[in-house]
Design a protein around this motif. Structure first.
Motif, PDB file in Angstrom:
ATOM      1  N   GLY A 298       0.810  -1.204   0.000  1.00  0.00           N
ATOM      2  CA  GLY A 298       0.000   0.000   0.000  1.00  0.00           C
ATOM      3  C   GLY A 298       0.846   1.258   0.000  1.00  0.00           C
ATOM      4  N   ASN A 299       0.164   2.367  -0.327  1.00  0.00           N
ATOM      5  CA  ASN A 299       0.815   3.668  -0.422  1.00  0.00           C
ATOM      6  C   ASN A 299       0.446   4.506   0.807  1.00  0.00           C
ATOM      7  N   GLN A 300       1.420   4.889   1.589  1.00  0.00           N
ATOM      8  CA  GLN A 300       1.191   5.565   2.860  1.00  0.00           C
ATOM      9  C   GLN A 300       0.672   6.995   2.729  1.00  0.00           C
ATOM     10  N   ILE A 301       0.753   7.576   1.522  1.00  0.00           N
ATOM     11  CA  ILE A 301       0.283   8.963   1.384  1.00  0.00           C
ATOM     12  C   ILE A 301      -1.021   9.053   0.592  1.00  0.00           C
ATOM     13  N   SER A 302      -1.626   7.929   0.276  1.00  0.00           N
ATOM     14  CA  SER A 302      -2.826   7.909  -0.550  1.00  0.00           C
ATOM     15  C   SER A 302      -4.090   7.728   0.294  1.00  0.00           C
ATOM     16  N   ILE A 303      -5.218   8.288  -0.199  1.00  0.00           N
ATOM     17  CA  ILE A 303      -6.526   8.026   0.409  1.00  0.00           C
ATOM     18  C   ILE A 303      -7.448   7.325  -0.585  1.00  0.00           C
ATOM     19  N   THR A 304      -6.979   7.105  -1.800  1.00  0.00           N
ATOM     20  CA  THR A 304      -7.751   6.340  -2.778  1.00  0.00           C
ATOM     21  C   THR A 304      -7.395   4.867  -2.612  1.00  0.00           C
ATOM     22  N   ASN A 305      -7.864   4.032  -3.552  1.00  0.00           N
ATOM     23  CA  ASN A 305      -7.641   2.600  -3.357  1.00  0.00           C
ATOM     24  C   ASN A 305      -6.171   2.194  -3.399  1.00  0.00           C
ATOM     25  N   THR A 306      -5.295   3.109  -3.828  1.00  0.00           N
ATOM     26  CA  THR A 306      -3.868   2.755  -3.813  1.00  0.00           C
ATOM     27  C   THR A 306      -3.301   2.714  -2.398  1.00  0.00           C
ATOM     28  N   TRP A 307      -4.077   3.181  -1.412  1.00  0.00           N
ATOM     29  CA  TRP A 307      -3.595   3.096  -0.034  1.00  0.00           C
ATOM     30  C   TRP A 307      -3.481   1.637   0.404  1.00  0.00           C
ATOM     31  N   ILE A 308      -4.294   0.762  -0.239  1.00  0.00           N
ATOM     32  CA  ILE A 308      -4.285  -0.637   0.167  1.00  0.00           C
ATOM     33  C   ILE A 308      -3.671  -1.542  -0.890  1.00  0.00           C
ATOM     34  N   THR A 309      -3.677  -1.112  -2.139  1.00  0.00           N
ATOM     35  CA  THR A 309      -3.091  -1.948  -3.192  1.00  0.00           C
ATOM     36  C   THR A 309      -2.436  -1.075  -4.244  1.00  0.00           C
ATOM     37  N   ASN A 310      -1.261  -0.599  -3.931  1.00  0.00           N
ATOM     38  CA  ASN A 310      -0.549   0.297  -4.833  1.00  0.00           C
ATOM     39  C   ASN A 310      -0.055  -0.452  -6.061  1.00  0.00           C
ATOM     40  N   THR A 311       0.666  -1.527  -5.840  1.00  0.00           N
ATOM     41  CA  THR A 311       1.167  -2.370  -6.925  1.00  0.00           C
ATOM     42  C   THR A 311       1.826  -3.587  -6.282  1.00  0.00           C
ATOM     43  N   ALA A 312       2.526  -4.374  -7.078  1.00  0.00           N
ATOM     44  CA  ALA A 312       3.242  -5.548  -6.555  1.00  0.00           C
ATOM     45  C   ALA A 312       4.727  -5.358  -6.781  1.00  0.00           C
ATOM     46  N   ILE A 313       5.503  -5.904  -5.874  1.00  0.00           N
ATOM     47  CA  ILE A 313       6.947  -5.728  -5.942  1.00  0.00           C
ATOM     48  C   ILE A 313       7.642  -6.962  -5.386  1.00  0.00           C
ATOM     49  N   SER A 314       8.918  -7.092  -5.650  1.00  0.00           N
ATOM     50  CA  SER A 314       9.689  -8.254  -5.224  1.00  0.00           C
ATOM     51  C   SER A 314       9.544  -8.513  -3.733  1.00  0.00           C
ATOM     52  N   CYS A 315       9.345  -9.777  -3.371  1.00  0.00           N
ATOM     53  CA  CYS A 315       9.204 -10.158  -1.963  1.00  0.00           C
ATOM     54  C   CYS A 315      10.515 -10.035  -1.199  1.00  0.00           C
ATOM     55  N   GLY A 316      11.593  -9.752  -1.914  1.00  0.00           N
ATOM     56  CA  GLY A 316      12.860  -9.551  -1.232  1.00  0.00           C
ATOM     57  C   GLY A 316      12.990  -8.161  -0.632  1.00  0.00           C
ATOM     58  N   PHE A 317      12.095  -7.243  -1.015  1.00  0.00           N
ATOM     59  CA  PHE A 317      12.118  -5.904  -0.434  1.00  0.00           C
ATOM     60  C   PHE A 317      11.627  -5.967   1.016  1.00  0.00           C
ATOM     61  N   THR A 318      12.031  -4.996   1.803  1.00  0.00           N
ATOM     62  CA  THR A 318      11.586  -4.948   3.203  1.00  0.00           C
ATOM     63  C   THR A 318      10.665  -3.757   3.429  1.00  0.00           C
ATOM     64  N   TYR A 319       9.461  -4.066   3.847  1.00  0.00           N
ATOM     65  CA  TYR A 319       8.458  -3.059   4.186  1.00  0.00           C
ATOM     66  C   TYR A 319       7.941  -3.345   5.590  1.00  0.00           C
ATOM     67  N   THR A 320       7.092  -2.477   6.087  1.00  0.00           N
ATOM     68  CA  THR A 320       6.452  -2.728   7.373  1.00  0.00           C
ATOM     69  C   THR A 320       5.092  -3.388   7.122  1.00  0.00           C
ATOM     70  N   ILE A 321       4.344  -3.663   8.152  1.00  0.00           N
ATOM     71  CA  ILE A 321       2.961  -4.151   8.023  1.00  0.00           C
ATOM     72  C   ILE A 321       2.078  -3.355   8.960  1.00  0.00           C
ATOM     73  N   LEU A 322       0.803  -3.260   8.620  1.00  0.00           N
ATOM     74  CA  LEU A 322      -0.174  -2.586   9.468  1.00  0.00           C
ATOM     75  C   LEU A 322      -0.812  -3.593  10.424  1.00  0.00           C
ATOM     76  N   CYS A 323      -1.238  -3.097  11.575  1.00  0.00           N
ATOM     77  CA  CYS A 323      -1.805  -3.961  12.620  1.00  0.00           C
ATOM     78  C   CYS A 323      -3.126  -3.394  13.098  1.00  0.00           C
ATOM     79  N   VAL A 324      -4.005  -4.278  13.541  1.00  0.00           N
ATOM     80  CA  VAL A 324      -5.321  -3.904  14.021  1.00  0.00           C
ATOM     81  C   VAL A 324      -5.468  -4.254  15.498  1.00  0.00           C
ATOM     82  N   CYS A 325      -5.885  -3.272  16.282  1.00  0.00           N
ATOM     83  CA  CYS A 325      -6.221  -3.482  17.688  1.00  0.00           C
ATOM     84  C   CYS A 325      -7.729  -3.386  17.815  1.00  0.00           C
ATOM     85  N   TYR A 326      -8.376  -4.385  18.411  1.00  0.00           N
ATOM     86  CA  TYR A 326      -9.838  -4.374  18.505  1.00  0.00           C
ATOM     87  C   TYR A 326     -10.320  -4.946  19.835  1.00  0.00           C
TER      88      TYR A 326
END
Length: 326
Positions: A298-326
């Motif tokens: 996802g794209n951290q600066i977007s409010i459109t649908n690219t916030w959740i599915t910007n594109t696909a990229i190599s799994c060797g890259f390192t990104y963070t993940i979002l978490c849900v508290c409920y």
């Protein structure tokens, strides 16, 4: 004369048998302290005064808490019994507190908040007007017709959260997040380092905001007991979405992850804009092979649908993940 005396004696005993004295002469030599305590007591009814005791809670005083919502809890109990008051005439009243200070009768009346009024012949009460995301302790007072009172064994429940909090994993990871179990563990580890506002929101559950085969973001409310009607906010209480469905499938959010203070960097989602698992999920979060697999992010600066599915990229890259508290 013997017959007359016998008749008088029988008459006296008959009258005496109908009268229960409330006081008796004290005999210092008696183990019980009362004169004519033993056989003669039964004969002439000169006995110690009887004591009207408090009711006895049913089922050893166990309380059952059900129907736990954001502002309501249903308290149920087994009817008490009493030596003189009919079971249907015993009155009850529920007390509650946000502290574990209503365990005995005196403390229950002094520290608890009484709900409603004393009511006879009931064994359940729906308590309303509670605060979401709060632990409450409950007890029930039982009262007989003589005014004797007793309380049950207190029990506690945590009212449901009225918000869902989105925060980020404290570090970064390649696409091999360890599947659902591993990703959830990363989020749980990061939870302790996150200050959540308002402070009464307690995370009964923490999950990674990721989709896997058969375990989609859009289905997380059903799968994990998340209230889909709750609004989604950041840890700093900035609005993100009105409800879960809007978050997972609408394609737009109120504030970007960056603006809401959730994440300033890119994050894995493995998810399409409809909230289901993407074909690019780093082999369900189990691979960091940058040649064979890709992962949606996802794209951290977007409010459109690219916030959740910007594109696909190599799994060797390192990104963070979002978490849900409920």
């Amino acid at each position: 004369m013997i017959k007359v005396n016998t008749l008088l004696t029988l008459a006296f005993l008959s009258i005496a048998s109908c009268v229960q004295k409330t006081e008796s002469p004290v005999d210092p030599t008696s183990a019980t302290g009362f004169f004519l305590q033993n056989n003669l007591c039964a004969l002439v009814k000169i006995c110690p005064p009887t004591t009207d005791v408090a009711p006895v809670p049913g089922a050893s005083g166990v309380l059952t808490l059900t129907g736990i919502g954001k502002t309501t809890v249903t308290v149920s109990w087994t009817a008490a019994t009493d030596d003189k008051t009919a079971q249907s005439a015993i009155q009850y009243q529920v007390y509650y507190s946000t502290k574990n200070n209503i365990t005995v009768l005196a403390d229950t009346k002094a520290n608890g908040t009484a709900f409603g009024s004393l009511t006879a012949n009931i064994n359940t009460q729906i308590i309303t007007g509670l605060t979401p995301s709060t632990t409450y302790y409950f007890n029930v007072l039982a009262k007989d017709s003589a005014g004797n009172e007793v309380v049950y064994v207190n029990n506690n429940a945590y009212t449901l959260n009225d918000k869902i909090v989105l925060f980020r994993y404290s570090s970064t990871t390649a696409g091999n997040v360890g599947g659902r179990t591993g990703a959830d563990s990363l989020c749980s580890t990061s939870r302790s380092g996150v200050t959540i506002q308002p402070t009464n929101i307690t995370c009964k559950g923490v999950r990674a905001f990721l989709s896997f085969t058969g375990d989609n973001i859009v289905d997380m409310p059903t799968a994990y007991g998340i209230d889909p009607t709750n609004p989604i906010v950041s840890a700093s209480n900035i609005a993100i979405s009105n409800n879960w469905n809007a978050l997972a499938t609408s394609g737009t959010i109120s504030n970007s992850m960056n603006a809401a203070g959730v994440s300033t960097i890119t994050y894995w989602t493995f998810t399409t804009s409809t909230g289901v698992v993407s074909a690019n999920s780093c082999n369900n979060g189990t691979s960091s092979d940058g040649f064979s697999y890709q992962g949606s992010y996802g794209n951290q600066i977007s409010i459109t649908n690219t916030w959740i599915t910007n594109t696909a990229i190599s799994c060797g890259f390192t990104y963070t993940i979002l978490c849900v508290c409920y």
